[in-house]
Design an enzyme around this catalytic site. Structure first.
Site, PDB file in Angstrom:
ATOM      1  N   ALA A   1       0.846  -1.189   0.000  1.00 35.95           N
ATOM      2  CA  ALA A   1       0.000   0.000   0.000  1.00 35.95           C
ATOM      3  C   ALA A   1       0.881   1.237   0.000  1.00 35.95           C
ATOM      4  CB  ALA A   1      -0.897  -0.010   1.229  1.00 35.95           C
TER       5      ALA A   1
ATOM      6  N   GLY B   1      -0.447  -5.117   0.565  1.00 35.38           N
ATOM      7  CA  GLY B   1      -1.702  -4.950  -0.162  1.00 35.38           C
ATOM      8  C   GLY B   1      -1.667  -5.606  -1.531  1.00 35.38           C
TER       9      GLY B   1
ATOM     10  N   GLU C   1      -2.403  -9.122  -0.898  1.00 35.55           N
ATOM     11  CA  GLU C   1      -3.830  -9.224  -0.570  1.00 35.55           C
ATOM     12  C   GLU C   1      -4.695  -9.139  -1.819  1.00 35.55           C
ATOM     13  OE1 GLU C   1      -3.470  -6.205   2.438  1.00 35.55           O
ATOM     14  OE2 GLU C   1      -4.203  -7.576   3.993  1.00 35.55           O
TER      15      GLU C   1
ATOM     16  N   GLU D   1       4.171  -5.898   6.607  1.00 41.72           N
ATOM     17  CA  GLU D   1       3.535  -4.946   7.532  1.00 41.72           C
ATOM     18  C   GLU D   1       4.120  -4.985   8.935  1.00 41.72           C
ATOM     19  OE1 GLU D   1       1.964  -6.824   5.369  1.00 41.72           O
ATOM     20  OE2 GLU D   1       0.298  -5.745   4.444  1.00 41.72           O
TER      21      GLU D   1
END
Lengths: 257, 260
Positions: free
Chosen positions: A65, A108, A111, A131
């Site tokens: 992200a 992300g 994901e 993360e």
């Protein structure tokens, strides 16, 4: 809406979404996710599309992200904006989605790949959830989707360590479907997509619904759903064509109705 | 360019990158710095599109005497040592798409032998020696040795070499299939250059694909290797060098491969 962060095109009934922020290795910002979701929903309704594919570029599928976008958030600003909620829309897509992964799929980006139904990856591609190294954790489904894909122990090890995992290892664990030569990731993903696009679309759709249900439903509910879906296929012309072609020893031609 | 390195020499000439282990007073034994410099040199050679072959050799009498034992004591954690220093170097050799040649000019002992085994080809001088010295100090052969040696000479010979530890001369290495060519000392420089120049003028993309799939193919399923071959051939089939090869064949001339 014109897209700023993705490119999209349809070829041979395959709806392709190309992530397009190469200068930041396709890091996902909120608008980019909105654009992806909107395009997937369009493809889901389009008669020209039977299968969807999300791809990055040679260096990256998507490297996480956009950290800068997130740095100054507070719990309340995030609760109110609820940036991850839009991801749930991907879960509601009925047609198959293939992730075509070159380079890194991190945070992300991983994901996003896990939200797809099938994942085809290049030999030198890498997957991971970094993360934990930033003092946070996955927030767009990583802990749930990875655990359902590979089980609790391996998911914990992977997400706790935050290390990148090589495609072969991800394949061994069942986190991804196929590992192919880096140079051929798109070609091989497309070949797979075309195979799916030639199957009976109603079958493909109801199989997706049934298989996804296996993760959340009790066995009896899942069996019941499967059974009803099986019966439902008999409402389609493709069921008649498929069975007729079988008895006539020829290849069926499916229309999706 | 060479001045960036202290323990090795690095030169690029006419498509060939030469990495010379350069601690002749210590028979080119590995120090921590040398491990890192070799890894860095490999990455540099890999990045440069003009480089189409990489060759390792040793300065002075030896190829490489392995780990410098002055850097090892009772506090050494051998696992950490390998993971940090040797493994990045060995991964870089395996992962570079360019063919890597060990020009074994003298003794290759311990991790020096491992380095030679990790390369794709070995040229040797008749008096050069391969010695798996590890067992003599109560250690196991490491740095890819256990993976690479049985794949090159077969299990039985690999076991003999590892456990019995008898030195192998250049001539014997050739007999075992361990060496590609045995080159007399007085023709060494010329023949090493000829061999590496030849590799550097080959269809490098295709060579890289063979390297990528052949070694691992030795422990893969037949079906998987067939699929890898199909993909590799698709890639090679799209290369300039394939077109050039076909064209040259039709025109009855030597092909001029550009490596792409």
């Amino acid at each position: 809406m014109s897209n700023q962060y993705i490119e999209a095109f349809v070829e041979d009934k395959i709806g392709v979404i190309q992530l397009n922020r190469p200068e930041v290795l396709n890091a996902l910002n909120r608008q980019m996710v909105d654009e992806i979701v909107e395009k997937l929903e369009q493809y889901d309704e389009s008669e020209d599309v039977r299968v969807m594919m999300i791809k990055g570029n040679d260096k990256a599928f998507a490297a996480g992200a956009d950290i800068e976008e997130m740095m100054d958030e507070t719990p309340l600003t995030m609760e109110l904006a609820d940036p991850f909620a839009v991801w749930d829309h991907i879960t509601l897509i009925n047609k198959p989605i293939i992730a075509s992964v070159n380079g890194v799929a991190l945070g992300g980006g991983f994901e996003l790949a896990l939200h797809c139904d099938l994942i085809v990856a290049g030999e030198s591609s890498k997957f991971g959830f970094p993360e934990v190294q930033l003092g946070v954790m996955p927030g767009a489904g990583g802990t749930q989707l990875l655990t359902k894909a590979i089980g609790e122990r391996k998911a914990l090890e992977w997400i706790w360590l935050g290390e990148q995992m090589e495609a072969r290892e991800a394949l061994k664990l069942g986190a991804i479907n196929r590992v192919v030569a880096d140079e051929l990731v798109f070609e091989e993903s497309f070949r797979l997509a075309k195979q799916l696009a030639n199957q009976a679309p109603i079958s493909i759709r109801l199989i997706k619904e049934s298989v996804k249900a296996a993760k959340d439903m009790t066995l009896m509910d899942g069996m019941n759903l499967e059974r009803k879906n099986f019966y439902l296929t008999f409402a389609s012309e493709d069921q008649k064509e498929g069975m007729k072609a079988f008895t006539e020893k020829r290849s069926p031609s499916f229309k999706g109705v | 360019m060479g001045k960036e390195f202290q323990t090795i020499k690095y030169e690029e000439y006419s498509g060939v990158a030469t990495i010379t282990l350069n601690r002749p007073s210590a028979y080119n034994a590995f120090t921590e710095g040398m491990n890192y410099e070799v890894t860095r040199a490999l990455k540099q050679a890999t990045k440069n599109d003009d480089v189409r072959c990489i060759v390792f050799t040793g300065e002075g009498k030896a190829f490489c005497a392995g780990q410098d034992l002055q850097g090892v004591d009772e506090n050494t954690n051998h696992a950490t040592f390998l993971r940090k220093r040797y493994h990045p170097m060995l991964k870089a050799i395996k992962e570079t798409p360019k063919p890597v040649v060990a020009a074994v000019n003298g003794t290759a002992a311990g991790a020096g032998m491992s380095l030679a085994l990790a390369c794709d080809f070995r040229l040797v001088q008749p008096q050069a020696k391969f010695v798996s010295a590890f067992i003599n100090i109560g250690l196991i052969p490491d740095s890819g040795f256990i993976y690479n040696l049985p794949r090159i000479v077969g299990y039985a010979k690999a076991m003999e070499i590892s456990v019995l530890g008898k030195p192998i001369t250049g001539e014997e290495a050739y007999g075992l299939g361990l060496a590609t060519e045995v080159v007399p000392q007085d023709e060494w420089d010329k023949q090493v250059e000829a061999f590496t120049q030849k590799l550097a003028s080959m269809p490098t993309k295709a060579v890289a694909l063979v390297k990528r799939y052949m070694m691992d193919g030795m422990h893969s399923d037949y079906q998987d290797v067939l699929e890898s071959e199909a993909q590799a051939q698709r890639i090679a089939g799209l290369s300039n060098d394939h077109q050039e090869g076909i064209q040259a064949f039709k025109e009855k001339r030597e092909p001029n491969f550009i490596g792409k």
